[in-house]
Design a protein around this motif. Sequence first.
Motif, PDB file in Angstrom:
ATOM      1  N   PRO A 147       0.798  -1.227   0.000  1.00  6.31           N
ATOM      2  CA  PRO A 147       0.000   0.000   0.000  1.00  6.31           C
ATOM      3  C   PRO A 147       0.833   1.280   0.000  1.00  6.31           C
ATOM      4  O   PRO A 147       0.319   2.350  -0.256  1.00  6.31           O
ATOM      5  CB  PRO A 147      -0.818  -0.120   1.305  1.00  6.31           C
ATOM      6  CG  PRO A 147      -0.858  -1.580   1.590  1.00  6.31           C
ATOM      7  CD  PRO A 147       0.465  -2.099   1.114  1.00  6.31           C
ATOM      8  N   HIS A 148       2.118   1.176   0.316  1.00  2.83           N
ATOM      9  CA  HIS A 148       2.934   2.388   0.459  1.00  2.83           C
ATOM     10  C   HIS A 148       4.055   2.479  -0.561  1.00  2.83           C
ATOM     11  O   HIS A 148       5.009   3.222  -0.369  1.00  2.83           O
ATOM     12  CB  HIS A 148       3.543   2.440   1.871  1.00  2.83           C
ATOM     13  CG  HIS A 148       2.532   2.349   2.956  1.00  2.83           C
ATOM     14  ND1 HIS A 148       1.648   3.355   3.246  1.00  2.83           N
ATOM     15  CD2 HIS A 148       2.240   1.325   3.806  1.00  2.83           C
ATOM     16  CE1 HIS A 148       0.865   2.991   4.251  1.00  2.83           C
ATOM     17  NE2 HIS A 148       1.200   1.768   4.604  1.00  2.83           N
ATOM     18  N   LEU A 149       3.965   1.744  -1.658  1.00  4.29           N
ATOM     19  CA  LEU A 149       5.066   1.700  -2.614  1.00  4.29           C
ATOM     20  C   LEU A 149       5.420   3.070  -3.151  1.00  4.29           C
ATOM     21  O   LEU A 149       6.577   3.375  -3.392  1.00  4.29           O
ATOM     22  CB  LEU A 149       4.710   0.767  -3.779  1.00  4.29           C
ATOM     23  CG  LEU A 149       4.636  -0.716  -3.421  1.00  4.29           C
ATOM     24  CD1 LEU A 149       4.265  -1.522  -4.659  1.00  4.29           C
ATOM     25  CD2 LEU A 149       5.929  -1.219  -2.835  1.00  4.29           C
ATOM     26  N   HIS A 150       4.435   3.948  -3.361  1.00  5.36           N
ATOM     27  CA  HIS A 150       4.715   5.246  -3.963  1.00  5.36           C
ATOM     28  C   HIS A 150       5.289   6.246  -2.961  1.00  5.36           C
ATOM     29  O   HIS A 150       5.677   7.339  -3.336  1.00  5.36           O
ATOM     30  CB  HIS A 150       3.446   5.805  -4.593  1.00  5.36           C
ATOM     31  CG  HIS A 150       2.940   4.953  -5.716  1.00  5.36           C
ATOM     32  ND1 HIS A 150       3.620   4.782  -6.898  1.00  5.36           N
ATOM     33  CD2 HIS A 150       1.827   4.191  -5.816  1.00  5.36           C
ATOM     34  CE1 HIS A 150       2.950   3.969  -7.704  1.00  5.36           C
ATOM     35  NE2 HIS A 150       1.861   3.587  -7.062  1.00  5.36           N
ATOM     36  N   ALA A 151       5.327   5.873  -1.693  1.00  4.29           N
ATOM     37  CA  ALA A 151       5.819   6.802  -0.676  1.00  4.29           C
ATOM     38  C   ALA A 151       7.318   7.020  -0.779  1.00  4.29           C
ATOM     39  O   ALA A 151       7.855   7.898  -0.133  1.00  4.29           O
ATOM     40  CB  ALA A 151       5.476   6.273   0.723  1.00  4.29           C
ATOM     41  N   ALA A 152       8.034   6.217  -1.594  1.00  2.84           N
ATOM     42  CA  ALA A 152       9.479   6.342  -1.671  1.00  2.84           C
ATOM     43  C   ALA A 152       9.920   7.633  -2.353  1.00  2.84           C
ATOM     44  O   ALA A 152      11.051   8.039  -2.239  1.00  2.84           O
ATOM     45  CB  ALA A 152      10.068   5.144  -2.412  1.00  2.84           C
ATOM     46  N   THR A 153       9.032   8.286  -3.060  1.00  9.13           N
ATOM     47  CA  THR A 153       9.402   9.500  -3.776  1.00  9.13           C
ATOM     48  C   THR A 153       9.293  10.708  -2.852  1.00  9.13           C
ATOM     49  O   THR A 153       8.220  11.031  -2.359  1.00  9.13           O
ATOM     50  CB  THR A 153       8.494   9.710  -4.997  1.00  9.13           C
ATOM     51  OG1 THR A 153       8.600   8.566  -5.840  1.00  9.13           O
ATOM     52  CG2 THR A 153       8.903  10.937  -5.772  1.00  9.13           C
ATOM     53  N   LEU A 154      10.425  11.395  -2.650  1.00  7.71           N
ATOM     54  CA  LEU A 154      10.416  12.579  -1.809  1.00  7.71           C
ATOM     55  C   LEU A 154       9.835  13.763  -2.571  1.00  7.71           C
ATOM     56  O   LEU A 154      10.017  13.891  -3.772  1.00  7.71           O
ATOM     57  CB  LEU A 154      11.848  12.927  -1.370  1.00  7.71           C
ATOM     58  CG  LEU A 154      12.381  12.245  -0.106  1.00  7.71           C
ATOM     59  CD1 LEU A 154      12.402  10.731  -0.253  1.00  7.71           C
ATOM     60  CD2 LEU A 154      13.771  12.784   0.222  1.00  7.71           C
ATOM     61  N   SER A 155       9.145  14.637  -1.842  1.00  8.16           N
ATOM     62  CA  SER A 155       8.709  15.888  -2.450  1.00  8.16           C
ATOM     63  C   SER A 155       9.933  16.773  -2.667  1.00  8.16           C
ATOM     64  O   SER A 155      11.004  16.544  -2.096  1.00  8.16           O
ATOM     65  CB  SER A 155       7.706  16.601  -1.541  1.00  8.16           C
ATOM     66  OG  SER A 155       8.359  17.088  -0.375  1.00  8.16           O
ATOM     67  N   ALA A 156       9.773  17.802  -3.489  1.00  9.05           N
ATOM     68  CA  ALA A 156      10.890  18.723  -3.755  1.00  9.05           C
ATOM     69  C   ALA A 156      11.377  19.362  -2.462  1.00  9.05           C
ATOM     70  O   ALA A 156      12.586  19.528  -2.246  1.00  9.05           O
ATOM     71  CB  ALA A 156      10.454  19.783  -4.761  1.00  9.05           C
ATOM     72  N   ARG A 157      10.470  19.718  -1.575  1.00 11.83           N
ATOM     73  CA  ARG A 157      10.860  20.363  -0.313  1.00 11.83           C
ATOM     74  C   ARG A 157      11.557  19.383   0.623  1.00 11.83           C
ATOM     75  O   ARG A 157      12.522  19.748   1.306  1.00 11.83           O
ATOM     76  CB  ARG A 157       9.628  20.972   0.357  1.00 11.83           C
ATOM     77  CG  ARG A 157       9.097  22.194  -0.384  1.00 11.83           C
ATOM     78  CD  ARG A 157       8.038  22.923   0.397  1.00 11.83           C
ATOM     79  NE  ARG A 157       7.634  24.153  -0.280  1.00 11.83           N
ATOM     80  CZ  ARG A 157       6.776  25.025   0.210  1.00 11.83           C
ATOM     81  NH1 ARG A 157       6.225  24.798   1.401  1.00 11.83           N
ATOM     82  NH2 ARG A 157       6.469  26.119  -0.450  1.00 11.83           N
ATOM     83  N   GLU A 158      11.066  18.148   0.679  1.00 16.30           N
ATOM     84  CA  GLU A 158      11.730  17.155   1.520  1.00 16.30           C
ATOM     85  C   GLU A 158      13.145  16.893   1.027  1.00 16.30           C
ATOM     86  O   GLU A 158      14.078  16.768   1.827  1.00 16.30           O
ATOM     87  CB  GLU A 158      10.921  15.855   1.516  1.00 16.30           C
ATOM     88  CG  GLU A 158       9.618  15.945   2.284  1.00 16.30           C
ATOM     89  CD  GLU A 158       8.696  14.770   2.033  1.00 16.30           C
ATOM     90  OE1 GLU A 158       7.748  14.596   2.806  1.00 16.30           O
ATOM     91  OE2 GLU A 158       8.937  14.032   1.044  1.00 16.30           O
ATOM     92  N   TRP A 159      13.322  16.797  -0.292  1.00 12.14           N
ATOM     93  CA  TRP A 159      14.647  16.567  -0.855  1.00 12.14           C
ATOM     94  C   TRP A 159      15.569  17.753  -0.572  1.00 12.14           C
ATOM     95  O   TRP A 159      16.750  17.565  -0.261  1.00 12.14           O
ATOM     96  CB  TRP A 159      14.524  16.317  -2.352  1.00 12.14           C
ATOM     97  CG  TRP A 159      15.823  15.989  -3.036  1.00 12.14           C
ATOM     98  CD1 TRP A 159      16.428  16.699  -4.018  1.00 12.14           C
ATOM     99  CD2 TRP A 159      16.686  14.873  -2.778  1.00 12.14           C
ATOM    100  NE1 TRP A 159      17.610  16.095  -4.395  1.00 12.14           N
ATOM    101  CE2 TRP A 159      17.789  14.983  -3.661  1.00 12.14           C
ATOM    102  CE3 TRP A 159      16.612  13.802  -1.892  1.00 12.14           C
ATOM    103  CZ2 TRP A 159      18.822  14.049  -3.662  1.00 12.14           C
ATOM    104  CZ3 TRP A 159      17.655  12.868  -1.903  1.00 12.14           C
ATOM    105  CH2 TRP A 159      18.736  13.004  -2.788  1.00 12.14           C
ATOM    106  N   GLU A 160      15.044  18.964  -0.636  1.00 14.38           N
ATOM    107  CA  GLU A 160      15.834  20.162  -0.344  1.00 14.38           C
ATOM    108  C   GLU A 160      16.304  20.139   1.105  1.00 14.38           C
ATOM    109  O   GLU A 160      17.485  20.388   1.399  1.00 14.38           O
ATOM    110  CB  GLU A 160      14.974  21.393  -0.617  1.00 14.38           C
ATOM    111  CG  GLU A 160      15.692  22.722  -0.395  1.00 14.38           C
ATOM    112  CD  GLU A 160      14.787  23.909  -0.690  1.00 14.38           C
ATOM    113  OE1 GLU A 160      15.300  24.933  -1.156  1.00 14.38           O
ATOM    114  OE2 GLU A 160      13.559  23.804  -0.449  1.00 14.38           O
ATOM    115  N   VAL A 161      15.406  19.842   2.019  1.00 13.38           N
ATOM    116  CA  VAL A 161      15.757  19.777   3.445  1.00 13.38           C
ATOM    117  C   VAL A 161      16.768  18.665   3.690  1.00 13.38           C
ATOM    118  O   VAL A 161      17.755  18.850   4.419  1.00 13.38           O
ATOM    119  CB  VAL A 161      14.488  19.551   4.296  1.00 13.38           C
ATOM    120  CG1 VAL A 161      14.857  19.198   5.744  1.00 13.38           C
ATOM    121  CG2 VAL A 161      13.606  20.797   4.263  1.00 13.38           C
TER     122      VAL A 161
END
Length: 214
Positions: A147-161
């Motif tokens: 159910p959480h397979l797509h959660a691996a992609t970080l948002s742009a802001r999460e990646w920046e942080v």
Amino acid sequence: MTHKIRVIVADDHECVRAGVRYLLEARPNIEIVGEAADTHGLAVLLDAHACDVVVSDIGMPGLDGGSNAVPFLRRLLRRRPHPYVVALTMICHGPMLSGLRNIGVTGIIDKRDAADALSDAIAVVVSGRVHLSEQVRAALDAREPAPHLHAATLSAREWEVFQLYVQGLAVHEIAERLQRSGKTISTQKRSAMRKLGLETENDLIEYARQIGLA
């Protein structure tokens, strides 16, 4: 005449380059315009030849020392315009593979899948889509329940942080630089670690090292 897809192949093993050359030369729509045995050679070729796709190992000698081409690929993918990148790897570590996606790699092929997947991957990435080989998908799928397979992609802001944190900035310093609250930065840092499958600060540092951020 249909435009051929121009490809540069980079791998520090001659046998791998020969195998890739054998696979790609059989495709009439693909032209190999250069081969490199290390990241320095890849940089020279990119300066000398127009290229649509780079097919590159990620464990070959890097410009900054060590055996990691990821820092160079990350810089390459920041350029505008830039070639598409298809990474060849034997790495089965889900967070590492997810990190390649986060820096802009749109094709990731496990070397065990190359014979079946490489040519198709090149065509797919040139069309603007993502291609992951069977072994790569299995490694990514194994990171979390279905159910959480797509959660691996970080948002742009999460990646920046995440990038600022592994560069040594404290949460309050990141908050000040990005003009956000410390609570927001802490939440985004925790979310990034969760999505990448990282539980401790040591995990975070090791992951950053693997993808060339530290």
